[in-house]
Design an enzyme around this catalytic site. Structure first.
Site, mmCIF file in Angstrom:
data_model
loop_
_atom_site.group_PDB
_atom_site.id
_atom_site.type_symbol
_atom_site.label_atom_id
_atom_site.label_comp_id
_atom_site.label_asym_id
_atom_site.label_seq_id
_atom_site.Cartn_x
_atom_site.Cartn_y
_atom_site.Cartn_z
ATOM 1 N N HIS A 261 -19.039 -8.316 3.648
ATOM 2 C CA HIS A 261 -18.171 -9.355 4.643
ATOM 3 C C HIS A 261 -17.171 -8.030 5.064
ATOM 4 O O HIS A 261 -16.746 -8.578 6.630
ATOM 5 C CB HIS A 261 -18.603 -10.743 5.113
ATOM 6 C CG HIS A 261 -17.693 -11.837 6.458
ATOM 7 N ND1 HIS A 261 -16.659 -11.758 6.500
ATOM 8 C CD2 HIS A 261 -18.883 -11.796 7.526
ATOM 9 C CE1 HIS A 261 -16.694 -12.432 8.297
ATOM 10 N NE2 HIS A 261 -18.552 -12.287 8.387
ATOM 11 N N LYS A 263 -14.086 -5.638 6.145
ATOM 12 C CA LYS A 263 -13.931 -5.219 7.570
ATOM 13 C C LYS A 263 -12.618 -4.356 7.498
ATOM 14 O O LYS A 263 -11.869 -4.403 7.806
ATOM 15 C CB LYS A 263 -14.227 -5.584 8.997
ATOM 16 C CG LYS A 263 -14.772 -6.479 10.141
ATOM 17 C CD LYS A 263 -15.022 -7.083 8.867
ATOM 18 C CE LYS A 263 -16.264 -8.266 10.226
ATOM 19 N NZ LYS A 263 -17.209 -9.588 9.100
ATOM 20 N N HIS A 490 -12.876 -14.228 17.323
ATOM 21 C CA HIS A 490 -14.048 -14.281 15.697
ATOM 22 C C HIS A 490 -12.637 -13.731 14.598
ATOM 23 O O HIS A 490 -13.196 -13.088 13.835
ATOM 24 C CB HIS A 490 -14.693 -12.954 16.373
ATOM 25 C CG HIS A 490 -15.538 -12.620 15.289
ATOM 26 N ND1 HIS A 490 -15.865 -11.463 14.434
ATOM 27 C CD2 HIS A 490 -16.826 -13.401 14.791
ATOM 28 C CE1 HIS A 490 -16.142 -11.176 13.586
ATOM 29 N NE2 HIS A 490 -17.088 -12.138 12.857
ATOM 30 N N LYS A 492 -10.174 -14.313 11.934
ATOM 31 C CA LYS A 492 -9.897 -14.979 11.098
ATOM 32 C C LYS A 492 -8.168 -15.470 10.275
ATOM 33 O O LYS A 492 -7.351 -14.179 9.531
ATOM 34 C CB LYS A 492 -10.994 -15.151 9.334
ATOM 35 C CG LYS A 492 -12.294 -15.460 9.780
ATOM 36 C CD LYS A 492 -12.774 -14.284 10.046
ATOM 37 C CE LYS A 492 -14.351 -14.097 10.366
ATOM 38 N NZ LYS A 492 -14.740 -13.362 11.362
#
Length: 590
Positions: A261, A263, A490, A492
């Site tokens: 997950h 990036k 989107h 976090k």
């Protein structure tokens, strides 16, 4: 109808909105609507009842077909299907929209905003297969909705110091386009930051055609690109056949419930330097369109002298060491040259901590726990100033995991037990108040994309129904100060702040949602040594004032002693849910 293109594997469920995808794959349901033409009475396409729920998306996709495969003259629903078929097939038969093998493209050949085109509708050089495609994107603005002037990214990064923290541009919020702390993907590749000679993209979802389009317009198409991806797509598995400069590796996970997950971008420059970018955005169009995303960009990191000591060039936060340890966890041989490059690069200018998660079971070692929430707790215990236990923990993410039947199960027992730590006397009896920012149904319904704006919020009713206690801790998404209230988050992030004295004690940007899979959970068996179990790969950065500004806290809202305020992505004070508000659930889109 016949076509030389392969059928899109997603069929009628295709959500794509970029030209490159439609230049490579056919969509029979769209072709049929497009060939039938516009209704002469309404001047709109007639969308079948069974596709009505996707009507807005289909209309956008049809507009792309109009640009890519224009018809000669006005063709209405009564026109000959066979003649239309020949016309569309002819326009489609010219090869890949992203140009196939284009290793020899140079930065000087890439078009800038407003570039004029030749008779074929392109500005591409004869040496590229792109020059043989009929009527492709006329200029960068036909492909990328928000285009900012080239050559100013380095200046923008300098103005963002000492935080280097940006939000992505929002297509439908024009005021974000000129905001000081807004960034686009094209700007990240801007030559003012360095001339990219190779790169790594680690991400969950990668739409490779869309990404290569960005590489083309940045003038770096054909440079070596290593892609580590989590979500399987047919385009990626075969990309090296048409683009030998691209190496795509699917990250294998230990269980079906684990996710790659993170990036992360690693950008290598021609002068031997490099740069690290930590993001919350997947590499596909929707995530860079009308969604609020966070980006941290490192300073330019020069290569160390060949005779430098192995300990030279480390940052005060040990960022280099932690990043290398994290990359080793992937166990992918293609990363080894980059790990070696990082080892020989000067990271001393980096002022944040690298925070990673890696799948597996972990016990405490000589450096404590290396991953997940315990790692954050150890850093806070060493480097955070004393924090009053009444100061809340504010969490914000785009999804929420199964947190247990009550707040004590995991939120307090594990997560807050780590993140409440500081360098003062330990607080053993009180947990800080827990506040969770998550969009309400009303937030999403009023977003730029309506209910479709909730496509990045995969929190379902099945999980929500198991944790009714969470409702009392929820706060709405509100970002008026940053012009992003209608851009669903989107991003976090996690922080503790005191509104009374306008201080932020620390801030964390990460790919990790609020879940056990992302942050880890300790086993509950008291008869064995504590073991931290993590499911996902995640990556983020922790901003601690002592390392970023030399102060004990970050200023909130206004500058303090010459230090700029920390650029929060949302408004404070937080906006609580109203009595009739409910969290947005993915089930509303089904």
């Amino acid at each position: 109808m016949s076509t030389k293109l392969k059928k899109c594997p997603y069929g009628e469920q295709c959500y794509r909105k970029n030209p490159i995808h439609f230049g490579e794959f056919s969509h029979p349901h769209l072709d049929k609507i497009y060939l039938n033409g516009l209704d002469p009475e309404t001047n709109n396409y007639v969308i079948p009842d069974e596709l009505f729920m996707s009507a807005e998306l289909i209309e956008i996709q049809l507009k792309l077909l109009e640009k890519l495969f224009p018809k000669s003259g006005d063709i209405t629903g009564s026109s000959s299907t066979s003649s239309k078929t020949k016309e569309v097939d002819k326009s489609r038969g010219s090869g890949r929209l992203d140009g196939g093998n284009a290793e020899n493209l140079k930065r000087s050949n890439s078009p800038s905003a407003g570039t004029s085109v030749n008779s074929s509708g392109t500005s591409f050089t004869d040496g590229s297969k792109l020059s043989k495609k009929v009527k492709i994107a006329r200029n960068i603005k036909d492909y990328i909705p928000v285009v900012l002037e080239k050559g100013h990214a380095a200046e923008k990064l300098k103005r963002a110091a000492p935080y280097n923290f940006f939000l992505t541009a929002i297509t439908d919020s024009k005021r974000t386009h000129n905001e000081h702390f807004t960034i686009t993907l094209q700007e990240i590749f801007d030559e003012s930051l360095g001339e990219v000679e190779s790169s790594v993209q680690i991400n969950f979802m990668v739409e490779i055609g869309w990404l290569l389009g960005h590489y083309y317009f940045a003038g770096i198409m054909g440079t070596p690109l290593l892609v580590l991806y989590g979500d399987e797509t047919p385009e990626l598995s075969n990309i090296s056949k048409t683009h030998p400069e691209v190496t795509a590796v699917k990250v294998n996970m230990p269980t079906p419930f684990s996710t790659s997950h993170a990036k992360v971008m690693l950008l290598g420059y021609t002068d031997g330097s490099m740069r690290v970018v930590i993001s919350t955005a997947n590499l596909y169009e929707d995530d860079w369109h009308n969604r609020t995303q966070g980006i941290w960009i490192s300073p330019k990191l020069p290569a160390l002298p060949s005779d430098a000591d192995t300990t030279a060039g480390e940052s005060p936060t040990s960022f280099r060491q932690d990043l290398m340890l994290y990359l080793v966890e992937y166990k992918i041989a293609k990363l080894q040259p980059w790990i070696a490059r990082i080892r020989k690069t000067d990271f001393s200018s980096i002022n944040v901590f690298f925070i990673g998660s890696a799948p597996g079971g972990f016990r405490e070692g000589s450096r404590g726990y290396l991953w997940g929430h315990p790692r954050v707790g150890e850093l806070l215990k060493k480097h955070s100033t004393t924090i009053d236990p009444r100061v809340p923990m504010i969490c914000q993410s785009s999804s929420i995991g199964n947190l247990g039947p009550n707040i004590q199960t995991w939120i307090q027992h594990d997560f807050l037990n780590s993140l409440r730590k500081h360098s003062g006397p330990p607080e053993l009896t009180h947990f800080p108040p827990f506040k969770m920012i998550y969009p309400s149904f009303g937030n999403v319904n009023n977003s730029h994309d309506g209910l479709l704006g909730g496509g990045c919020l995969p929190y379902g009713a099945n999980t929500n129904d198991k944790q009714p206690w969470l409702r009392g801790h929820l706060f709405q998404w509100c970002s008026r100060e940053r012009f992003r209230s209608q851009a669903m988050p989107h991003i976090k992030c996690y922080t503790r702040m005191n509104l009374e004295d306008q201080s932020i004690y620390w801030f964390m940007l990460t790919s990790a949602n609020l879940s056990k899979a992302a942050w880890g959970a300790f086993n509950k068996n008291v008869n064995i040594a504590p073991c931290l179990r993590i499911m996902n790969y995640e990556a983020g950065v922790l901003f601690l004032p002592r390392f970023v500004t030399g102060e004990e806290t970050f200023p909130l809202g206004h500058a303090r002693n010459g230090i700029p305020p920390f650029p929060l992505p949302y408004d404070v004070p937080l906006t609580p849910y109203a009595a009739d508000d409910k969290p947005f659930l993915m089930d509303y889109l089904r």
